[in-house]
Design a protein around this motif. Structure first.
Motif, short mmCIF file in Angstrom:
data_model
loop_
_atom_site.label_atom_id
_atom_site.label_comp_id
_atom_site.label_asym_id
_atom_site.label_seq_id
_atom_site.Cartn_x
_atom_site.Cartn_y
_atom_site.Cartn_z
N ARG A 99 3.01 7.68 6.78
CA ARG A 99 3.17 6.40 6.09
C ARG A 99 2.16 6.29 4.95
O ARG A 99 2.52 5.88 3.82
N VAL A 100 0.90 6.64 5.21
CA VAL A 100 -0.13 6.56 4.17
C VAL A 100 0.21 7.50 3.01
O VAL A 100 0.06 7.15 1.84
N ALA A 101 0.69 8.71 3.34
CA ALA A 101 1.05 9.68 2.29
C ALA A 101 2.17 9.12 1.41
O ALA A 101 2.11 9.21 0.17
N ASP A 102 3.17 8.52 2.03
CA ASP A 102 4.28 7.94 1.25
C ASP A 102 3.78 6.83 0.33
O ASP A 102 4.21 6.73 -0.83
N ASP A 103 2.89 5.99 0.83
CA ASP A 103 2.36 4.89 0.02
C ASP A 103 1.51 5.41 -1.14
O ASP A 103 1.57 4.88 -2.26
N LEU A 104 0.73 6.46 -0.89
CA LEU A 104 -0.11 7.01 -1.96
C LEU A 104 0.73 7.65 -3.06
O LEU A 104 0.36 7.61 -4.24
N ARG A 105 1.85 8.24 -2.68
CA ARG A 105 2.72 8.87 -3.70
C ARG A 105 3.30 7.84 -4.67
O ARG A 105 3.75 8.20 -5.75
N ARG A 106 3.29 6.57 -4.26
CA ARG A 106 3.81 5.52 -5.14
C ARG A 106 2.77 5.03 -6.15
O ARG A 106 3.10 4.28 -7.06
N VAL A 107 1.52 5.44 -5.99
CA VAL A 107 0.47 5.02 -6.92
C VAL A 107 0.70 5.71 -8.26
O VAL A 107 0.85 6.94 -8.31
N PRO A 108 0.76 4.97 -9.37
CA PRO A 108 0.98 5.60 -10.68
C PRO A 108 -0.09 6.67 -10.96
O PRO A 108 -1.28 6.43 -10.80
N GLY A 109 0.35 7.83 -11.40
CA GLY A 109 -0.57 8.92 -11.69
C GLY A 109 -0.71 9.92 -10.56
O GLY A 109 -1.21 11.02 -10.77
N VAL A 110 -0.27 9.56 -9.35
CA VAL A 110 -0.34 10.48 -8.21
C VAL A 110 0.89 11.38 -8.23
O VAL A 110 2.02 10.89 -8.21
N MET A 111 0.66 12.68 -8.28
CA MET A 111 1.77 13.64 -8.33
C MET A 111 2.13 14.15 -6.94
O MET A 111 3.29 14.37 -6.63
#
Length: 886
Positions: A101-113
Motif C-alpha cells: 500500500r505504501v509503495a502504491d501511494d509513493l508512486r503517485r507522488v509527482p517526480g517518483v518514477m
C-alpha cells in the motif's frame, strides 16, 4: 504487451571521446544492454542539436533504474545525477500488505518514477530531482505512517574502471596498452533526460545523498518514531501484547460460558474485549485501505469478524481476530529477525579508532577518520576502516566481510599513499577492511576510505536496498492478489443470497459467506515470498555473498548453466613466464629486452608476468630498451616503437591479419609446440624480423575441481568456460577442473554472443567473472556473478551477485542458498494456495468459521517459519561460506 519506459542519455557523456555512432564501442554498449533481462531495445538517436543519444526502452518491473544505471556505468558510462534514488529505513518492519500500500501511494507522488517497499521496513525510491526533493519524499513517507531516516549510500568517486579504456580495452585478454580516453582525470559534465523532457545540466551533484554520520542521524531526527502498524503503548511489542490480551479474554470468555459461571452476558463481554484488542490494528489498516479505495485482506478479515458478531457467533469472531492479529505480530517478528541479521553487519565496525598524530596518538570517532590517516590496531581488535597496512605484520580474520574462514596474512606495503589511489588493485596481503578482526600482531593502517564509503558500509547499503526489490514471483503473487481479493468479495456477495436459491435461512447463508471470506483470504500468499527472499538475502550477506534482490536470488536458484571466465576466475590469475623461444637470427636477450620495454607500459596480468619474468632472466647484463607510441590492437595484442622500428606483440592470428607479416616456419613450429602443451603464447616482431615466441601459463585454482563437483551435485548441468586464450589452453584448463565445455579464441563481442546463445538454448545462464574484464558478458547473462568484490567498486556495481572474497568456494554456497530459497518459495506457494483451495469448497460445504480460522492462520505461521529456516542455512563442505562468522 509489456509497458516500457524510455531513457535518453547523451552518447558523448556515456563514452567520453566517442561521438561517432559507428564506433565499435557504441555497438558493444547497445549489445550489452539489449541482452539484459528487462531491456527491450537500446539504440542511437539524435536530438534537435544533432547530438547522438542512447535511447533505452526498459521494463521497470524487471530492471530498476538504479540497476540500469549501474550496467551502463560498468560498460563505460558516466551518468548524471538528475535521476537519483533514496533509501529510507523505517523505524519498524511492516506487513507485506502495508508495504504494498505504501509503495502504491509513493508512486503517485509527482517526480517518483519507481518505489518499492520491503516488509523489513526499507523503502527504495527512484525519483527525478528536478520535480521532488529528498526532504519531500521523507515527509511523504512519514505522512503515510512510516517515518524513518535516509540511508547514506557512501558511494565513492567514480572508479577509473568506468572510463572508456577500462570498460572496452581491458576486457580483451591481451590488449595491454592503456587508452587514455575517459581516464584523463577530468570531471565530465553530465546530463540525462527522458523521451519527453528537456535535457537539464544544472543539477546538484550530491550523488545519492552522500552524507556523514552526523548529517544522516540529523535527517532521521525529524521523522523519528514508531510506525503506525506497530507503535503504541508498549513500543514495537504493542501488537503482540494486544494479540495475547485478545487471546486471554477469548479463553476467559470461553471458560466462563462452558462452566456456566456468572451472568449470561459475561462471556459476551469478554469476547467484546477480545474484539477490541484483536481488532485494533486490523481496524486501523482496514480504514487506511478503504480511504485509499482498496479492499485488502485486513478489510476481509474485519468484515468476517463483524459478520460473525451479527450472527451472535462472538466466540468465532474473537478467535478470528485473535489469530489474525497474532499472525500479524509474528510476521512482524519474522521480518525483524531478518532485518536484525542485516543490521548486525553494520555494527561490526568499531565506533572509535586510535589515530597516530605528530604529537602522539588520539582517539577519534570512526566517522571522523579521513583518507590518509594512520590508525593503530592492537591485537584482537576490529579494524575501523578500509585501508592498507603500513607498519607491522599480522593475520586478519576477514570472515565478517568476505566469508573466508581462514585468516589472511597481512604485511606492510612500501608506498601507502600511492596504494590509496588504486585501492581495488592492491594485493590482498596489504589490504584490510573495516569490521574485520586483527590477529595477534599490532599493525598500523593508512585509511583508504571514509567510514560511509567502506566496503562494509556499501555492502550493508546494497543488501538493504535488495530487501525492497520485488522478485518475479513476488510481483506475480501481488498481481494474483489484486485479482483474487475482488473476486472473493463478489463470490461472498453471491453466497450471502444463497437462501433465495436453496431452502435455508438467511443467517445460514450469511454464516457460510463469512466462513468463505475467511477461507479465501490469501494472508499466507502475501507473506510467503517476501519472507523467503528477505531471509535468503540476509543469510547471503552474512556469508560474504551480496545478492542484489529477489530476482537474482530466484534466477540463480533455478538455472542449470554457468559460464566462467578463465583468467582470475578458474585460474589463479597470476600467470608466469615459462618459456622463451628465440627465432633464427635473434637472441633470447634481445627478445626479452624488447618484450620488457613494451609490456612494462601495461598493468595487464599477462604483461606483468612477462615483465617480471624478463627482469629475472635478464638481470643487469642487458641495457633496457625504450618503447614509445604504445597502443593496443583490439583483441589481438599491442603495437609500439622501439629503436625507431615498429614492434608487434600478440596472438599468432595478429600476424595473419597484418600485411606482409606471415609467421615464419620456425616461429610457427615453436608456437604450435608451446600451444600444444597448454601454454598461452605471444609472438614478437620488430621491424621486418621475428624475434621469437614467449609463453606464459596460468595455473588453475586448487579448489576449482571440488567446486565444479559441488555445482554438479546441486543440479548445474552445464559448466562452460569462455576465454580469449587459444582453444588448446582452454581445453587443458577445462579438463583439469572438470568443466563440461570450453570455448577459446573468443573476442569480447564473441563472449557476449556466446552468453546470448546459451540463454536462447537453455533459458537462463549465470556468468562468473571479476566484474571488470567481462562486464559486457556478465551484463548479458541472466545472473552476473563477480568474484573478489571486496574493495572493488566496479565489481560491486556490475554484478547481480558479488562474492566478496576472491574464493571460488563461495560459489556453491551462493548457488545452494539460492536453490534452497527457490524450494522454500515453491513450498510456501504450495501451502498458501493449497490451503485456500481446500478451505473454499470446505466452507461452502459447511466447515465452520473457527476451524477455517485455525487452518487459515496456521498456514500463515507455517510459511513464515519455513522462510526463517534460510537464516540458518549452512551449505556443505567448502561451500559453507560464513559458517565461522563472528
Amino acid at each position: 504487451m509489456t509497458e516500457t519506459t524510455k531513457l535518453r542519455l547523451d552518447l558523448p557523456l556515456i563514452l567520453p571521446g566517442i561521438d561517432d555512432v559507428e564506433d565499435r564501442c557504441v555497438e558493444r554498449l547497445t549489445q550489452a544492454l539489449e541482452g539484459r533481462p528487462g531491456v527491450q531495445e537500446a539504440h542511437i538517436v539524435r536530438d534537435a542539436a544533432k547530438t547522438p543519444q542512447l535511447c533505452v526502452h526498459y521494463d521497470p518491473g524487471v530492471i530498476s533504474l538504479t540497476r540500469l544505471r549501474e550496467l551502463i556505468g560498468s560498460v563505460g558510462g558516466m551518468l548524471s545525477e538528475r535521476y537519483s534514488h533514496l533509501l529510507i529505513k523505517a523505524s519498524q518492519p511492516m506487513h507485506a500488505r502495508a508495504a504494498r500500500r505504501v509503495a502504491d501511494d509513493l508512486r503517485r507522488v509527482p517526480g517518483v518514477m519507481e518505489a518499492d517497499v520491503g516488509a523489513s521496513g526499507v523503502i527504495r525510491i527512484e525519483y527525478d530531482r528536478d520535480q521532488v526533493s529528498e526532504d519531500k519524499l521523507l515527509a511523504a513517507a512519514a505522512d503515510l505512517g512510516v517515518p524513518g531516516q535516509a540511508i547514506a549510500t557512501g558511494r565513492p568517486p567514480t572508479p577509473s574502471g568506468h572510463g572508456h579504456a577500462n570498460a572496452h580495452d581491458r576486457d580483451h585478454k591481451h590488449d595491454h596498452a592503456v587508452d587514455a580516453k575517459g581516464e584523463d582525470g577530468h570531471e565530465h559534465k553530465e546530463d540525462k533526460h527522458t523521451e519527453n523532457e528537456p535535457t537539464s545540466n544544472d543539477h546538484d551533484h550530491d550523488h545519492d545523498h552522500e552524507k556523514g554520520e552526523d548529517e544522516e542521524h540529523g535527517k532521521g531526527g525529524d521523522h523519528a518514531g514508531h510506525s503506525h502498524e506497530h507503535g503504541g503503548l508498549f513500543g514495537e511489542k504493542t501488537e503482540l501484547i494486544f494479540a495475547l490480551m485478545a487471546g486471554a479474554l477469548l479463553l476467559a470468555g470461553w471458560l466462563l460460558g462452558r462452566g456456566g459461571v456468572g451472568p449470561n452476558w459475561l462471556p459476551t463481554a469478554f469476547y467484546v474485549g477480545a474484539y477490541g484488542f484483536g481488532g485494533y490494528y486490523t481496524v486501523k489498516e482496514a480504514f487506511d485501505n478503504l480511504m485509499a479505495r482498496r479492499f485488502e485482506i485486513d478489510t476481509l478479515m474485519l468484515a468476517a469478524a463483524i459478520g460473525a458478531a451479527a450472527l451472535g457467533e462472538w466466540a468465532e469472531g474473537a478467535l478470528l481476530l485473535f489469530l489474525f492479529s497474532l499472525g500479524h505480530s509474528l510476521e512482524h517478528y519474522a521480518m525483524g529477525r531478518a532485518r536484525k541479521a542485516i543490521e548486525a553487519l553494520a555494527k561490526l565496525a568499531p565506533e572509535t579508532a586510535t589515530v597516530r598524530r605528530e604529537s602522539g596518538t588520539e582517539e577519534v570517532a570512526v566517522s571522523k577518520l579521513q583518507v590518509g590517516d594512520v590508525v593503530i590496531v592492537r591485537p584482537n581488535e576490529r579494524l575501523p576502516a578500509d585501508g592498507v597496512v603500513v607498519v607491522g605484520t599480522s593475520s586478519v580474520n576477514q570472515a565478517p566481510v568476505t566469508g573466508e574462514s581462514v585468516p589472511v596474512d597481512k604485511r606492510p606495503i612500501e608506498d601507502g599513499k600511492a596504494a590509496l589511489a588504486a585501492f581495488d588493485r592492491v594485493g590482498p596481503e596489504h589490504r584490510v577492511f573495516a569490521g574485520t578482526i586483527n590477529g595477534s600482531g599490532a599493525i598500523e593502517v593508512m585509511v583508504a576510505r571514509r567510514s560511509e564509503q567502506s566496503t562494509m558500509a556499501r555492502v550493508v547499503k546494497m543488501v538493504t536496498e535488495a530487501e525492497a526489490q520485488r522478485s518475479p514471483t513476488q510481483q506475480f503473487t501481488e498481481k494474483v492478489e489484486r485479482i483474487f481479493v475482488p473476486a472473493v468479495l463478489v463470490m461472498v456477495g453471491l453466497l450471502m443470497f444463497a437462501c433465495f436459491v436453496i431452502d435455508e435461512p438467511f443467517s445460514a447463508s450469511f454464516y457460510r459467506a463469512m466462513a468463505v471470506l475467511v477461507a479465501a483470504s490469501p494472508c499466507a500468499l502475501a507473506i510467503s515470498v517476501p519472507s523467503a527472499v528477505l531471509s535468503g538475502v540476509a543469510r547471503a550477506g552474512r556469508g560474504g555473498v551480496l545478492v542484489k534482490g529477489g530476482g537474482p536470488l530466484e534466477n540463480l536458484g533455478t538455472l542449470t548453466s554457468i559460464a566462467f571466465d578463465k583468467t582470475g576466475t578458474l585460474t589463479e590469475g597470476k600467470p608466469k613466464l615459462t618459456e622463451v623461444s628465440a627465432a633464427p637470427g635473434a637472441t633470447e636477450d634481445e627478445l626479452l629486452a624488447v618484450a620488457l620495454a613494451v609490456e612494462e607500459h601495461s598493468d595487464h596480468p599477462l604483461a606483468s608476468a612477462i615483465v617480471t619474468g624478463a627482469r629475472e632472466r635478464l638481470g643487469d647484463r642487458v641495457k633496457p630498451a625504450v618503447a614509445s607510441e604504445v597502443k593496443s590492437i583490439t583483441g589481438r595484442g599491442v603495437q609500439a616503437k622501439v629503436d625507431g622500428e615498429d614492434v608487434y606483440i600478440g596472438k599468432p592470428v595478429l600476424f595473419s591479419e597484418l600485411p606482409g607479416a606471415a609467421l615464419s616456419v620456425e616461429v610457427k613450429e615453436a608456437n604450435d609446440k608451446l600451444v600444444a602443451s597448454g601454454r598461452t603464447t605471444m609472438v614478437v616482431r620488430k621491424g621486418q624480423r621475428f624475434l621469437g615466441v614467449i609463453a606464459v601459463m596460468d595455473t588453475p585454482r586448487p579448489v576449482a575441481s571440488d567446486v565444479m563437483a559441488q555445482l554438479r551435485a546441486l543440479g548445474i548441468e552445464r559448466l562452460i568456460m569462455i576465454s580469449g586464450d587459444n582453444q588448446q589452453v582452454a581445453d587443458a584448463v577445462a579438463k583439469s577442473v572438470g568443466l563440461t565445455e570450453a570455448r577459446g579464441d573468443l573476442m569480447p563481442e564473441q563472449k557476449v554472443e556466446a552468453i546470448k546463445a546459451l540463454r536462447e538454448k537453455h533459458g537462463k545462464v549465470a556468468m562468473v567473472g571479476d566484474g571488470v574484464n567481462d562486464a559486457p558478458a556478465m551484463a548479458n547473462a541472466t545472473v552476473g556473478i563477480a568474484m573478489g568484490a571486496a574493495g572493488s567498486d566496479v565489481a560491486l556495481e556490475t554484478a547481480d551477485v558479488a562474492l566478496m572474497a576472491d574464493d571460488l568456494a563461495q560459489l556453491p554456497f551462493a548457488v545452494g542458498l539460492s536453490r534452497s530459497t527457490s524450494r522454500i518459495i515453491k513450498q510456501n506457494l504450495f501451502v498458501s494456495l493449497g490451503v485456500v483451495a481446500v478451505l473454499i469448497p470446505a466452507t461452502i460445504l459447511g466447515l465452520n468459521i473457527g476451524t477455517a480460522v485455525l487452518f487459515h492462520e496456521g498456514s500463515t505461521l507455517i510459511v513464515v517459519i519455513n522462510a526463517l529456516r534460510l537464516l540458518a542455512y549452512q551449505g556443505s563442505g567448502a561451500s559453507a561460506a560464513g559458517r565461522n562468522r563472528l
